[in-house]
Design an enzyme around this catalytic site. Sequence first.
Site, short mmCIF file in Angstrom:
data_model
loop_
_atom_site.label_atom_id
_atom_site.label_comp_id
_atom_site.label_asym_id
_atom_site.label_seq_id
_atom_site.Cartn_x
_atom_site.Cartn_y
_atom_site.Cartn_z
N LYS A 96 0.85 -1.19 0.00
CA LYS A 96 0.00 0.00 0.00
C LYS A 96 0.88 1.23 0.00
O LYS A 96 1.92 1.28 0.69
CB LYS A 96 -0.91 -0.01 1.23
CG LYS A 96 -1.92 1.14 1.28
CD LYS A 96 -2.81 1.01 2.51
CE LYS A 96 -3.86 2.12 2.53
NZ LYS A 96 -4.75 2.01 3.71
N SER A 171 -9.35 1.88 2.12
CA SER A 171 -8.44 2.67 1.32
C SER A 171 -7.32 1.86 0.66
O SER A 171 -6.59 2.36 -0.17
CB SER A 171 -7.82 3.76 2.19
OG SER A 171 -7.07 3.20 3.26
N SER A 195 -10.05 -0.37 6.16
CA SER A 195 -9.37 -0.21 4.88
C SER A 195 -8.63 -1.44 4.37
O SER A 195 -8.15 -1.43 3.24
CB SER A 195 -8.41 0.98 4.94
OG SER A 195 -9.13 2.18 5.08
#
Length: 504
Positions: A96, A171, A195
Amino acid sequence: MAIKRPTPAELSAIATELNMPLSAEHVGEYLALMQASFEAYDLVDELPDFTPPVRYPRSAGHRPTAAENPLGAWYQRAEVQGASEGPLAGRSVALKDNIALAGVAMMNGAAPLEGFVPAFDATVVSRLLDAGATILGKATCEHYCLSGGSHTSDPAPVHNPHRHGYAAGGSSSGSAALVAVGEVDLAVGGDQGGSIRIPSSFCGTYGMKPTHGLVPYSGIMAIEATLDHVGPITRNVRDNALMLQVMAGADGLDPRQSAPQVDDYCSYLDRGVAGLRIGVLQEGFSLPNQDPRVSDSVNQAIARLQALGAQVEPVSVPEHGLAGALWHPIGCEGLIMQMMHGNGAGFNWKGLYDVGLLDKQAGWRQHAEQLSASLKLCMLVGQFGLNHYHGRYYAKAQNLARLARRAYDNALQRFDLLVLPTTPIIAQPHPPAGCSISEYVGRALEMIGNTSAQDITGHPAMSIPCGLVDGLPVGLMLVAGHHREGTLYQAAAAFEAAHDWRAL
């Protein structure tokens, strides 16, 4: 090199800002007295920073073209080969893009950070490389990680691998999408309101949010330290357990960690669910936007767990809703103090600071118009709370968080696991260009009703794919007691072995 000293006019302005105006005479006295402190600053400035060494060679990589990146899920491609041997040898990983990978650009989905390049690797990066993994690059994430959709990310939205133009979840949007389509074997995600689990639910992957502090957050851009979690996203349960085994444990650098209890997670995978006590969390099925088709799919999955030998019965935890509500004062006031006013770091904690990131993030004030509407909303709420109530609601919400945690703990004394839908809905279309702020923000936050609670209480929670609605994945969420990730894997592995979720 000597740091800048304030002029008398600058010091006078600072004193006025602090509500303690000084006479010209006192300004002069204080300036003289401050010199000893500034000499200490000079010493700090002269010394090299004390950060972990970079141990594996890599290049800066490149920003993929549209043809190379049909889902928009990659931010930067850059290959880093890990150790020649280890439990993850031969496995590829995406990170990420709020996770530091030294020498490779990191933007955290937000244009104000474009051009930032970390100088050291996050702890989880070092552990993955030491275990033999090969990192293939940085996965797109949502704008400062403040969205459960996948339309707020800079430079472009991330598309659901099952249906172009639909949300991949956020996210950790790119992380789940890349795993789902097989571009990488494994991915690292982050979770402050869901997320890891939301994109896993929308994309059909296995996403684990571990117990708060089990996996070190060092070298990862924070939102709010009491909410920050990092964990694995994979295509199967065994890879997830193995990846958590590699990443878990104290690193001596993260104040979120307090004697984390690491287990042999893979040892739980073949135990089956016979005799496991599973409580069906009633509040998790009654959100205002609950899609009954999602409820049906999850209930069918629960019935399959029961058929495998689990003891299943309903349970009510009214504080589930309270925990979700507590996210607002804690998340909004906490993020504006730590991520925005604190420039991504904040104060009053010992550990590993990324000075370069702090310097870069300080520039958000000159680019505030570029901030996403979902982040602006949280900032406005948080600043209002600070201006008018001096943090009392943040403080009271943190106290009440212990009440919510206790309620979960009480239920988890009766049951080994709680089960509920990960998200109340399936993936929705991206909002159209030029849509209203309300639609933009609504699509960013409409799916967090069940997932934000466990970020408040810190309990481990895992989303596993359990079926399809209109061709889009549905996630079933399992919640366990603190440091009981093994039990989550035990149930997830049994369900996975007995059923192909794509056929359900």
